[in-house]
Motif scaffolding. Structure first.
Motif, short mmCIF file in Angstrom:
data_model
loop_
_atom_site.label_atom_id
_atom_site.label_comp_id
_atom_site.label_asym_id
_atom_site.label_seq_id
_atom_site.Cartn_x
_atom_site.Cartn_y
_atom_site.Cartn_z
N ALA A 89 0.52 -0.91 -0.12
CA ALA A 89 0.12 -0.01 0.04
C ALA A 89 0.80 1.20 0.16
O ALA A 89 0.57 2.21 -0.70
CB ALA A 89 -1.05 0.00 1.14
N LYS A 95 -3.36 2.75 -0.14
CA LYS A 95 -4.23 2.36 0.79
C LYS A 95 -5.67 1.51 -0.10
O LYS A 95 -6.16 0.50 0.42
CB LYS A 95 -4.19 2.93 2.04
CG LYS A 95 -3.07 3.43 2.56
CD LYS A 95 -3.18 4.50 3.38
CE LYS A 95 -1.81 5.12 3.75
NZ LYS A 95 -2.12 6.14 4.69
N CYS A 160 -4.24 -1.25 6.08
CA CYS A 160 -4.48 -0.28 5.09
C CYS A 160 -5.90 0.33 5.35
O CYS A 160 -6.01 1.64 5.34
CB CYS A 160 -4.65 -0.98 3.70
SG CYS A 160 -3.26 -1.90 3.13
N SER A 494 0.90 3.06 7.05
CA SER A 494 0.39 1.60 6.88
C SER A 494 1.44 0.69 7.54
O SER A 494 0.97 -0.20 8.47
CB SER A 494 -0.13 1.35 5.61
OG SER A 494 -1.19 1.96 5.25
#
Length: 571
Positions: A89, A95, A160, A494
């Protein structure tokens, strides 16, 4: 062109790639949909993990050893997938698209689990299922293939969706966005609240359906919730704010180390403004703002030293020869967060005692309230109920009270919140030790030490230790997620959230390692081990006192590093 005052200050864009509007995108209307998605997905995965051993032993007819052997790698795959999904991500897909892809894989995995349950009912009728088909082998294959797709799908989307939900609040512009900064802290509170609500529902209603109505119903309901989660996530696509992926963070870290090492013999300039930084408002890292130079860890600042030959081709600087200050500061942030992360590992080691020593302690206590017997494992619900009760209390009562004393919008800082949680976890171990000491004293007074029987002491005395663990969870776990999100480089949020959650896995390993050492060091000189098969002849209280002492030392270590921690400075 859209007025820049109407756009977010963190560089986020809408789904069409234009600068995100403060008015029409983000905030609670967008983040609430990610919370709904997290609730649905966690309910589904929790309904599987809580009762997985039962399915393996009762339906697939595995032995207890084989079932335990199959559960551990599955859980490990789930945690490992967190890091992989976060890397994808932050580095490449972003994401939103990473979450979308792996939630879809999650649904496919759930459908395979439903199919495995269907094959079970078909296999009982040989007229429907061809005689040449190995139904047991087919069911095992379908089930385990689906189970690992579930682990990969859930694990890789989890960090995410969480960080994407927090991205919907802009806390990086001027004072007009004070409200959004406050709401971002609230997001982590309510996100954790909904996860516990999902755990409570899955551990009661869904597990009951699996045991009494059949696994076909149980898997089907879980699959339906995953579909609802995906639907709610997609529903907000036009409302979301998107952060651009910044490329591989591991490459950037390697560049800083390599360049700083190559410049080992060079002296840093007295004026830090002479260190290399790209011109203009843009950053050297896509999806991240510029970071201001901070003192400390000066060795890595040498990666940003610019020589006269470099200046001649400043527009074509090779990042393997010169790194921008922002890139160096990104690396320094990660180093500074490591001690904070390490102190949280022991907290999760204490946390997992709920699933081991607390249950073992409850099993040798009087579990009856009148004619009703409370299963020792069911007392874990006290922790869940505590979290569900304290999150609104913290949000609506404690934050305003703290705000009056500190003047901060969020009441206290994430680090202060984590420290309070570590204190509560220490008290939980003290409470467990006092309960166990009292239990052993009662057994000694009644001459029952050598008998493997439950002590005439109510299991309700365990309530305070579960409550204190829950309070520690509200402060430390939520505060930890907020800290690692806020302090992480913007292009690595993330990944940092995934590492924050990874301390749960490390805490489990540390707990297992501790249990392995306890018999070695406590059975010397003919003394009984602290945790024997018959706890009445052991000293589980000493184990709890040891954990309380370690937790207190861990708290002091945390305070030491927290007081010296330098927060990031974004320009």
């Amino acid at each position: 062109m859209q007025n820049t005052l109407e756009c977010t200050g963190d560089g986020s864009v809408c789904i069409r790639g234009h600068p995100a509007s403060k008015k029409h995108t983000g905030k609670w209307k967008a983040s609430s949909l990610t919370i709904v998605c997290s609730f649905c997905l966690y309910l589904a995965i929790s309904s599987i993990s809580k009762n997985l051993v039962s399915y393996l032993t009762k339906v697939l007819h595995e032995t207890n050893v084989a079932a335990a052997r199959n559960v551990s790698p599955w859980q490990g795959t789930t945690f490992l997938a967190h890091l992989v999904g976060a890397f994808i991500a932050d580095s490449y897909l972003g994401k939103y698209w990473t979450a979308l892809i792996f939630v879809t894989i999650f649904i496919i995995g759930m459908m395979l689990l439903v199919l495995s349950a269907v094959s079970l009912s078909i296999s009982t009728n040989p007229q429907v299922w061809p005689a040449w088909t190995d139904t047991v082998s087919s069911q095992h294959t379908i089930f385990f293939f689906g189970l690992y797709m579930v682990a990969i799908g859930y694990g890789r989307q989890n960090p995410c969706v969480t960080s994407f939900g927090a991205d919907q609040f802009d806390d990086l512009t001027d004072d007009t966005d004070e409200e959004e900064r406050t709401k971002k802290s609230s997001f982590f509170n309510w996100h954790h609240f909904t996860l516990n609500a999902g755990a409570l529902i899955s551990g009661t209603i869904i597990v009951w359906i699996q045991d009494h109505e059949g696994w076909l119903w149980g898997f089907s309901i879980a699959a339906l919730f995953v579909a609802l989660g995906l639907g709610s996530f997609v529903l907000g696509s036009s409302l979301y704010r998107f952060q651009k992926p910044g490329g591989s963070p591991f490459v950037r870290m390697c560049q800083v180390i390599v360049v700083a090492t190559l410049n080992f013999d060079k002296d840093l300039p007295c004026d830090c403004s002479l260190l290399y930084e790209i011109q203009g408002q843009g950053s050297a890292i896509e999806g991240s703002r510029k970071l201001e130079h901070t003192t400390g860890l000066e060795f890595f600042d040498k990666a940003a030293i610019v020589t006269s030959t470099d200046c001649e081709s400043v527009g074509l600087l090779n990042t393997w020869k010169v790194c921008a200050v922002t890139q160096v500061e990104e690396f320094k942030i990660l180093i500074r967060m490591l001690p904070i992360w390490a102190t949280m590992v022991l907290f999760t080691t204490v946390l997992v005692q709920m699933f081991s020593t607390f249950i073992e302690q409850g099993m040798v206590m009087d579990k009856h309230i009148g004619s009703f017997a409370i299963p020792a494992a069911s007392f874990q619900s006290v922790d869940v109920i505590t979290v569900l009760a304290l999150v609104p209390v913290y949000e609506r009562i404690l934050v305003p009270v703290f705000r009056k004393f500190t003047g901060m919008a969020n009441g206290i800082t994430p680090l202060q919140r984590m420290g309070v949680g570590l204190f509560f976890s220490t008290l939980s171990m003290v409470s467990a030790a006092m309960v166990e000491s009292n239990r052993l004293q009662i057994l000694q007074d009644k001459g029952l030490v050598d008998q493997n029987v439950a002590a005439p002491m109510s299991i309700l005395w365990q309530g305070p230790q579960y409550f204190l663990i829950g309070a520690g969870e509200v402060f430390s776990l939520i505060g930890s997620n907020e800290f690692f999100y806020e302090e992480s480089p913007e292009a690595m949020r993330s990944i940092c959230l995934a590492f924050s959650n990874a301390n749960i896995s490390v805490g489990n390993y540390l707990s297992s390692f501790t249990f392995s050492l306890v018999p070695v060091f406590t059975a010397r000189g003919g003394s009984p081990v602290w945790i024997p098969d018959n706890l009445n002849g052991g000293h589980l209280d000493r184990f709890f006192w040891m954990m309380a002492g370690l937790s207190f030392l861990n708290l002091l270590t945390f305070v030491f590093y927290a007081m010296r921690y330098k927060c990031k400075k974004a320009s």
